[in-house]
Design a protein around this motif. Structure first.
Motif, PDB file in Angstrom:
ATOM      1  N   SER A 155     -28.115  32.194 -25.665  1.00  0.00           N
ATOM      2  CA  SER A 155     -28.876  33.184 -26.633  1.00  0.00           C
ATOM      3  C   SER A 155     -28.290  33.048 -27.902  1.00  0.00           C
ATOM      4  N   GLU A 156     -28.775  33.212 -29.186  1.00  0.00           N
ATOM      5  CA  GLU A 156     -27.923  33.136 -30.348  1.00  0.00           C
ATOM      6  C   GLU A 156     -27.428  34.566 -30.543  1.00  0.00           C
ATOM      7  N   GLU A 157     -27.463  35.456 -29.711  1.00  0.00           N
ATOM      8  CA  GLU A 157     -26.639  36.722 -29.617  1.00  0.00           C
ATOM      9  C   GLU A 157     -25.415  36.410 -29.132  1.00  0.00           C
ATOM     10  N   GLU A 158     -25.352  35.553 -27.991  1.00  0.00           N
ATOM     11  CA  GLU A 158     -23.980  35.107 -27.550  1.00  0.00           C
ATOM     12  C   GLU A 158     -23.466  34.304 -28.487  1.00  0.00           C
ATOM     13  N   ARG A 209     -23.331  34.765 -31.915  1.00  0.00           N
ATOM     14  CA  ARG A 209     -22.919  35.871 -32.846  1.00  0.00           C
ATOM     15  C   ARG A 209     -21.755  36.494 -32.175  1.00  0.00           C
ATOM     16  N   PHE A 210     -21.661  36.691 -30.779  1.00  0.00           N
ATOM     17  CA  PHE A 210     -20.652  37.590 -30.197  1.00  0.00           C
ATOM     18  C   PHE A 210     -19.378  36.760 -29.918  1.00  0.00           C
TER      19      PHE A 210
END
Length: 276
Positions: free
Chosen positions: A57-60, A62-63
């Protein structure tokens, strides 16, 4: 000697998202964050690390970038974007505004045969060099031939094989085939390899340094010390060994090499390949 750990992970454990952490992996069913790793790196005199994606995920991404921004010992990250996306160029342009993004990885080991040679995936791979990004290859041994074709068709792109392509060290099955295919991969000058993820491919409860001899010696021989890097695979390695045991394993097989060769494998290659 400046030591860079080129492969470790962070996560806030989510049993719904992290289904790959099954019931046999109880030690991993908790949060693993920079505050957990930093004292381990300091104890073992590790200069820094590269955090690698564990979720698609792109959230990953960014995290991990946020973790790196807040912790100086994280020298870069290998994140995730959808390489098959029609707007991939926009996505990459956005993420590379953060210079801590060093590479991209996709969990190809979970994909069906032929995935790496799909036109949309190859098109995505071909864009990475324009942004100065490496591509980390996470595969099983039976995917090495396909990966070879991908790497060969992109001679200007740097590829990094994760975990020696996960040979079955515990059972020793298909060693000859793995040996042949990893040797073929090493013939391509744009292919690199991490000495990482080995203890979890061995018998988790009963392994010795000698179990890894044919695999490590093969990789050392065919890639040479200019294209190999140390990686702990923390915290996944905890399934089978401590951080210290993983580090000692690599150091054991490097003990007969020159000081300059050791410096390359343990840090200098990582600094060059990932542009740290």
């Amino acid at each position: 000697m400046k030591i860079i750990d080129t492969h470790q992970h962070f996560w806030k454990y989510d049993p719904v998202r992290d289904t790959w952490i099954d019931g046999t992996m109880g030690v991993l069913q908790r949060d693993f964050l920079p505050k957990d790793l930093e004292p381990i790196l300091e104890k073992n005199k590790i200069s820094g690390c590269i955090a690698v994606q564990a979720d698609q995920s792109e959230e990953e991404t960014r995290f991990l970038l946020d973790m790196a921004k807040e912790n100086d010992f994280i020298k870069g990250i290998v994140g995730w974007v959808d390489l098959t996306a029609n707007n991939l160029m926009n996505k990459l342009s956005h993420f590379v505004n953060n210079p801590l993004l060093k590479g991209i990885r996709h969990v190809v080991q979970a994909e069906p045969k032929g995935f790496m040679l799909r036109e949309d995936f190859k098109r995505g791979i071909s864009q990475l060099k324009n942004f100065g990004l490496t591509y980390d290859i996470l595969i099983y041994p039976n995917q090495l031939r396909e990966a070879f074709e991908l790497v060969k068709s992109n001679p200007d792109q740097s590829f990094v094989i994760n975990h020696l392509a996960k040979p079955n060290i515990k059972e020793g099955h298909w060693y000859d085939t793995w040996n042949k295919n990893i040797t073929e991969m090493a013939s391509l000058p744009n292919a690199y390899c991490k000495l990482s993820g080995m203890v979890t491919e061995a018998n988790w409860n009963h392994w010795s340094v000698y179990d890894f001899k044919p695999y490590i010696e093969t990789v050392l021989n065919v890639f040479g010390t200019d294209r190999i890097m140390f990686g702990s695979d923390w915290p996944v390695c905890l399934l089978s060994g401590s951080y210290e045991e993983v580090l000692s394993l690599v150091e054991y097989y490097l003990q007969l090499f020159s000081k300059n060769e050791k410096k390359k494998v343990m840090g200098e290659n990582a600094i060059e390949i990932y542009n740290l």
